[in-house]
Design a protein around this motif. Structure first.
Motif, PDB file in Angstrom:
ATOM      1  N   THR A 148     -12.490 -12.460  15.242  1.00 56.13           N
ATOM      2  CA  THR A 148     -13.493 -13.178  14.447  1.00 56.13           C
ATOM      3  C   THR A 148     -14.189 -12.295  13.414  1.00 56.13           C
ATOM      4  N   THR A 149     -13.715 -11.056  13.248  1.00 53.08           N
ATOM      5  CA  THR A 149     -14.358 -10.219  12.242  1.00 53.08           C
ATOM      6  C   THR A 149     -14.150 -10.830  10.845  1.00 53.08           C
ATOM      7  N   ALA A 150     -15.035 -10.456   9.935  1.00 57.20           N
ATOM      8  CA  ALA A 150     -15.016 -11.053   8.599  1.00 57.20           C
ATOM      9  C   ALA A 150     -13.745 -10.663   7.859  1.00 57.20           C
ATOM     10  N   PRO A 151     -13.226 -11.556   7.005  1.00 56.47           N
ATOM     11  CA  PRO A 151     -12.017 -11.218   6.244  1.00 56.47           C
ATOM     12  C   PRO A 151     -12.301 -10.111   5.219  1.00 56.47           C
ATOM     13  N   ARG A 152     -11.243  -9.420   4.859  1.00 55.03           N
ATOM     14  CA  ARG A 152     -11.362  -8.423   3.787  1.00 55.03           C
ATOM     15  C   ARG A 152     -11.571  -9.168   2.478  1.00 55.03           C
ATOM     16  N   ARG A 153     -12.275  -8.545   1.543  1.00 53.70           N
ATOM     17  CA  ARG A 153     -12.457  -9.190   0.237  1.00 53.70           C
ATOM     18  C   ARG A 153     -11.949  -8.259  -0.842  1.00 53.70           C
ATOM     19  N   ARG A 154     -11.186  -8.845  -1.754  1.00 56.02           N
ATOM     20  CA  ARG A 154     -10.636  -8.018  -2.828  1.00 56.02           C
ATOM     21  C   ARG A 154     -10.907  -8.733  -4.147  1.00 56.02           C
ATOM     22  N   TYR A 155     -11.330  -7.956  -5.127  1.00 58.08           N
ATOM     23  CA  TYR A 155     -11.621  -8.558  -6.434  1.00 58.08           C
ATOM     24  C   TYR A 155     -10.328  -8.815  -7.170  1.00 58.08           C
ATOM     25  N   GLU A 156     -10.008 -10.088  -7.390  1.00 59.63           N
ATOM     26  CA  GLU A 156      -8.766 -10.456  -8.055  1.00 59.63           C
ATOM     27  C   GLU A 156      -8.943 -11.850  -8.673  1.00 59.63           C
ATOM     28  N   PRO A 157      -9.651 -11.929  -9.787  1.00 56.94           N
ATOM     29  CA  PRO A 157     -10.022 -13.239 -10.363  1.00 56.94           C
ATOM     30  C   PRO A 157      -8.824 -14.114 -10.703  1.00 56.94           C
ATOM     31  N   SER A 158      -7.661 -13.502 -10.955  1.00 61.68           N
ATOM     32  CA  SER A 158      -6.502 -14.305 -11.353  1.00 61.68           C
ATOM     33  C   SER A 158      -5.832 -14.989 -10.169  1.00 61.68           C
ATOM     34  N   HIS A 159      -6.217 -14.597  -8.963  1.00 61.73           N
ATOM     35  CA  HIS A 159      -5.584 -15.170  -7.766  1.00 61.73           C
ATOM     36  C   HIS A 159      -6.004 -16.636  -7.598  1.00 61.73           C
ATOM     37  N   PRO A 160      -5.049 -17.516  -7.270  1.00 59.25           N
ATOM     38  CA  PRO A 160      -5.406 -18.942  -7.142  1.00 59.25           C
ATOM     39  C   PRO A 160      -6.431 -19.215  -6.052  1.00 59.25           C
ATOM     40  N   ASP A 161      -6.521 -18.328  -5.033  1.00 56.00           N
ATOM     41  CA  ASP A 161      -7.474 -18.566  -3.952  1.00 56.00           C
ATOM     42  C   ASP A 161      -8.764 -17.767  -4.132  1.00 56.00           C
ATOM     43  N   ALA A 162      -8.993 -17.240  -5.336  1.00 54.01           N
ATOM     44  CA  ALA A 162     -10.213 -16.467  -5.577  1.00 54.01           C
ATOM     45  C   ALA A 162     -11.415 -17.408  -5.607  1.00 54.01           C
ATOM     46  N   ASP A 163     -12.582 -16.912  -5.106  1.00 61.55           N
ATOM     47  CA  ASP A 163     -13.781 -17.753  -5.132  1.00 61.55           C
ATOM     48  C   ASP A 163     -14.467 -17.642  -6.498  1.00 61.55           C
ATOM     49  N   ALA A 164     -15.662 -18.231  -6.616  1.00 60.44           N
ATOM     50  CA  ALA A 164     -16.342 -18.292  -7.913  1.00 60.44           C
ATOM     51  C   ALA A 164     -16.621 -16.907  -8.476  1.00 60.44           C
ATOM     52  N   ASP A 165     -16.842 -15.904  -7.556  1.00 63.71           N
ATOM     53  CA  ASP A 165     -17.134 -14.548  -8.018  1.00 63.71           C
ATOM     54  C   ASP A 165     -15.874 -13.754  -8.334  1.00 63.71           C
ATOM     55  N   GLY A 166     -14.699 -14.362  -8.114  1.00 68.36           N
ATOM     56  CA  GLY A 166     -13.446 -13.655  -8.391  1.00 68.36           C
ATOM     57  C   GLY A 166     -12.928 -12.863  -7.212  1.00 68.36           C
ATOM     58  N   TYR A 167     -13.534 -13.056  -6.012  1.00 66.27           N
ATOM     59  CA  TYR A 167     -13.077 -12.324  -4.828  1.00 66.27           C
ATOM     60  C   TYR A 167     -12.119 -13.181  -4.016  1.00 66.27           C
ATOM     61  N   VAL A 168     -11.068 -12.550  -3.486  1.00 69.13           N
ATOM     62  CA  VAL A 168     -10.115 -13.242  -2.616  1.00 69.13           C
ATOM     63  C   VAL A 168     -10.365 -12.794  -1.174  1.00 69.13           C
ATOM     64  N   ALA A 169     -10.455 -13.767  -0.271  1.00 66.35           N
ATOM     65  CA  ALA A 169     -10.603 -13.444   1.152  1.00 66.35           C
ATOM     66  C   ALA A 169      -9.214 -13.189   1.734  1.00 66.35           C
ATOM     67  N   LEU A 170      -9.006 -11.964   2.228  1.00 66.01           N
ATOM     68  CA  LEU A 170      -7.696 -11.604   2.791  1.00 66.01           C
ATOM     69  C   LEU A 170      -7.822 -11.462   4.309  1.00 66.01           C
ATOM     70  N   PRO A 171      -6.731 -11.603   5.020  1.00 66.55           N
ATOM     71  CA  PRO A 171      -6.776 -11.503   6.491  1.00 66.55           C
ATOM     72  C   PRO A 171      -7.415 -10.198   6.947  1.00 66.55           C
ATOM     73  N   ASN A 172      -8.117 -10.278   8.089  1.00 64.50           N
ATOM     74  CA  ASN A 172      -8.788  -9.086   8.635  1.00 64.50           C
ATOM     75  C   ASN A 172      -7.808  -8.227   9.432  1.00 64.50           C
ATOM     76  N   VAL A 173      -6.649  -7.960   8.841  1.00 63.02           N
ATOM     77  CA  VAL A 173      -5.611  -7.188   9.529  1.00 63.02           C
ATOM     78  C   VAL A 173      -5.600  -5.770   8.976  1.00 63.02           C
ATOM     79  N   ASP A 174      -5.585  -4.809   9.914  1.00 63.31           N
ATOM     80  CA  ASP A 174      -5.488  -3.408   9.521  1.00 63.31           C
ATOM     81  C   ASP A 174      -4.096  -2.917   9.918  1.00 63.31           C
ATOM     82  N   PRO A 175      -3.241  -2.575   8.930  1.00 65.61           N
ATOM     83  CA  PRO A 175      -1.864  -2.201   9.276  1.00 65.61           C
ATOM     84  C   PRO A 175      -1.784  -1.054  10.270  1.00 65.61           C
TER      85      PRO A 175
END
Lengths: 144, 96
Positions: free
Chosen positions: A80-107
């Motif tokens: 349940t930890t928070a998802p990673r956030r990456r700034y990528e405004p061009s991504h279709p799933d980016a939010d209003a601020d241009g951040y994309v929520a990525l899975p909370n997976v650490d390779p």
């Protein structure tokens, strides 16, 4: 195969299945490391295996003095930890601020999980081989 | 001189021992039968596990363990059979 050794092999076999489940979950975590969409909505959430003791079905267990106790997968839970956030405004799933929520997976964490599961799998295989050798030696008694 | 009186003895021994002998014989046959059934059963289980694995329903390790078990049971049966045969030959070689 003799009954006590049989339950020992059953316990080791249950561990093999449990470790396989751990590897499967680690692999799916790694596979979905960039999945921004999931069936539940939002990015993929890292999953974890919860293991639990499981008595091996045997006569000894019925008598309450089982020596071999197996393991089983109790549940597969979501991290349940928070998802990673990456700034990528061009991504279709980016939010209003241009951040994309990525899975909370650490390779790195998944690799360590996978290695430890693989080692545990090997250890249980070694145990089964040991029991097999013991039975084989016992049968050799009759070969004299 | 007539040898008739000796015939009376033959009736005594079988009457006394046949019951026990039959019981012991059947017990051993039963044990052998059970061993054969166990062999049959374990090989059938191995067969089922292997086909389940091939169908993608089972794990490789389950199939291998079932195979290994079937082999062990077969070896045990063969050992018992060898011992039985050995005992029989031993008795047959016994000078009377």
């Amino acid at each position: 195969m003799a009954s006590p050794l049989r339950s020992a092999v059953d316990a080791a076999a249950s561990a093999l299945a449990a470790e396989r489940a751990r590897i499967e979950v680690a692999v799916s975590n790694l596979a979905n490391i960039e999945s921004t969409r999931s069936a539940e909505g939002g990015p993929y959430r890292r999953r974890d295996v919860v293991l639990q003791t499981a008595p091996v079905d045997s006569f000894d267990h019925a008598l309450g003095r089982a020596s071999a106790i197996g393991v089983r997968v109790a549940a597969i839970v979501e991290d349940t930890t928070a998802p990673r956030r990456r700034y990528e405004p061009s991504h279709p799933d980016a939010d209003a601020d241009g951040y994309v929520a990525l899975p909370n997976v650490d390779p790195a964490e998944e690799m360590v999980d996978m290695l430890s599961a693989a080692r545990a799998y090997q250890a249980n295989l070694t145990a089964i081989n040991l029991i097999r050798d013991m039975v084989q030696r016992a049968l050799d008694l009759g070969r004299a | 001189m007539a040898l008739d009186p000796l015939t009376g003895i033959t009736g005594v021994l079988p009457a006394a021992t046949s019951g026990a002998q039959a019981a012991a014989g059947s017990r051993f046959t039963q044990a052998l039968q059970r061993l054969l059934e166990a062999t049959e059963q374990s090989s059938a289980e191995a067969n089922g596990r292997v086909s389940a694995m091939l169908d993608g329903r089972g794990d490789v390790h389950d199939a291998m363990i079932a195979l290994q078990r079937a082999e062990m049971t077969l070896q045990l049966t063969v050992q018992v059979r060898n011992k039985l045969l050995q005992a029989y030959q031993e008795v047959m070689r016994m000078p009377v």
